[in-house]
Scaffold this motif. Structure first.
Motif, PDB file in Angstrom:
ATOM      1  N   LYS A  57       0.822  -1.505   0.158  1.00 35.43           N
ATOM      2  CA  LYS A  57       0.025   0.157  -0.006  1.00 35.43           C
ATOM      3  C   LYS A  57       0.826   1.208  -0.352  1.00 35.43           C
ATOM      4  N   TYR A  58       2.194   1.699   0.728  1.00 38.97           N
ATOM      5  CA  TYR A  58       2.952   2.550   1.191  1.00 38.97           C
ATOM      6  C   TYR A  58       3.767   2.756   0.065  1.00 38.97           C
ATOM      7  N   SER A  59       3.505   1.514  -1.467  1.00 39.40           N
ATOM      8  CA  SER A  59       5.056   1.364  -1.757  1.00 39.40           C
ATOM      9  C   SER A  59       5.333   2.521  -3.603  1.00 39.40           C
ATOM     10  N   SER A  60       6.611   3.079  -3.251  1.00 38.54           N
ATOM     11  CA  SER A  60       6.015   4.181  -4.243  1.00 38.54           C
ATOM     12  C   SER A  60       6.102   3.706  -5.452  1.00 38.54           C
ATOM     13  N   ALA A  61       6.078   2.587  -5.691  1.00 36.15           N
ATOM     14  CA  ALA A  61       5.868   1.722  -6.922  1.00 36.15           C
ATOM     15  C   ALA A  61       4.641   1.557  -7.262  1.00 36.15           C
ATOM     16  N   ARG A  62       3.858   1.811  -7.415  1.00 35.79           N
ATOM     17  CA  ARG A  62       1.949   1.989  -6.804  1.00 35.79           C
ATOM     18  C   ARG A  62       2.482   3.150  -7.433  1.00 35.79           C
ATOM     19  N   ASN A  63       2.679   4.436  -7.871  1.00 30.98           N
ATOM     20  CA  ASN A  63       3.118   5.709  -8.842  1.00 30.98           C
ATOM     21  C   ASN A  63       3.577   6.159  -9.782  1.00 30.98           C
ATOM     22  N   TYR A  64       4.044   5.000 -10.038  1.00 30.72           N
ATOM     23  CA  TYR A  64       5.507   4.251 -10.744  1.00 30.72           C
ATOM     24  C   TYR A  64       5.123   3.689 -12.134  1.00 30.72           C
ATOM     25  N   GLN A  69      -1.723   7.693  -7.075  1.00 29.37           N
ATOM     26  CA  GLN A  69      -1.498   8.790  -6.735  1.00 29.37           C
ATOM     27  C   GLN A  69      -2.846   8.725  -4.479  1.00 29.37           C
ATOM     28  N   THR A  70      -3.343   7.709  -4.894  1.00 32.14           N
ATOM     29  CA  THR A  70      -4.248   7.854  -3.707  1.00 32.14           C
ATOM     30  C   THR A  70      -3.341   7.824  -2.320  1.00 32.14           C
ATOM     31  N   VAL A  71      -2.210   7.490  -2.238  1.00 25.52           N
ATOM     32  CA  VAL A  71      -1.806   7.004  -0.786  1.00 25.52           C
ATOM     33  C   VAL A  71      -0.724   7.673  -0.694  1.00 25.52           C
ATOM     34  N   LEU A  72       0.141   8.435  -1.469  1.00 26.01           N
ATOM     35  CA  LEU A  72       1.317   8.950  -1.973  1.00 26.01           C
ATOM     36  C   LEU A  72       1.314   9.575  -2.983  1.00 26.01           C
ATOM     37  N   GLU A  73       0.884  11.253  -2.651  1.00 26.48           N
ATOM     38  CA  GLU A  73       1.263  11.980  -3.763  1.00 26.48           C
ATOM     39  C   GLU A  73       3.054  12.384  -4.171  1.00 26.48           C
ATOM     40  N   ILE A  74       3.471  11.795  -5.577  1.00 24.75           N
ATOM     41  CA  ILE A  74       5.381  11.692  -6.117  1.00 24.75           C
ATOM     42  C   ILE A  74       4.981  12.318  -7.619  1.00 24.75           C
ATOM     43  N   ASN A  75       6.051  13.566  -6.868  1.00 27.13           N
ATOM     44  CA  ASN A  75       5.901  13.765  -8.496  1.00 27.13           C
ATOM     45  C   ASN A  75       6.733  13.718  -9.610  1.00 27.13           C
ATOM     46  N   LEU A  76       6.205  13.318 -10.300  1.00 22.81           N
ATOM     47  CA  LEU A  76       6.933  12.153 -11.395  1.00 22.81           C
ATOM     48  C   LEU A  76       8.291  12.809 -12.300  1.00 22.81           C
ATOM     49  N   ASN A  77       7.583  14.124 -12.789  1.00 19.62           N
ATOM     50  CA  ASN A  77       8.335  14.794 -12.997  1.00 19.62           C
ATOM     51  C   ASN A  77      10.071  15.659 -12.701  1.00 19.62           C
TER      52      ASN A  77
END
Length: 77
Positions: A57-64, A69-77
């Protein structure tokens, strides 16, 4: 596994979850950054905690992987 790791360190009484002797690694290129990021994302899968690297749930792998972006907001730019 956690008990074995705990027995290796004299200041741990029973079980240890986190690695105690982390060392700084200089990130000097995008290739090295991607290598380290993939290592982090795949570590839980490697040790059998999850089936897919986006399953934690808290892995940034979900973002990538899923652009989630529901749990962690990461700017991928």
């Amino acid at each position: 596994m956690f008990e074995r790791a705990g027995k290796k360190n004299s200041n741990v009484k029973e079980k240890q979850f986190w690695v105690q002797n982390n060392q700084l690694i200089e990130i000097w290129s995008l290739k090295v950054f991607e290598q380290k990021l993939n290592h982090i994302h795949n570590n839980l899968q490697k040790f059998g905690f999850i089936i897919d690297s986006t399953g934690w749930k808290y892995s940034s792998a979900r973002n990538y992987g899923n652009n989630d972006q529901t749990v962690l907001e990461i700017n991928l730019n």
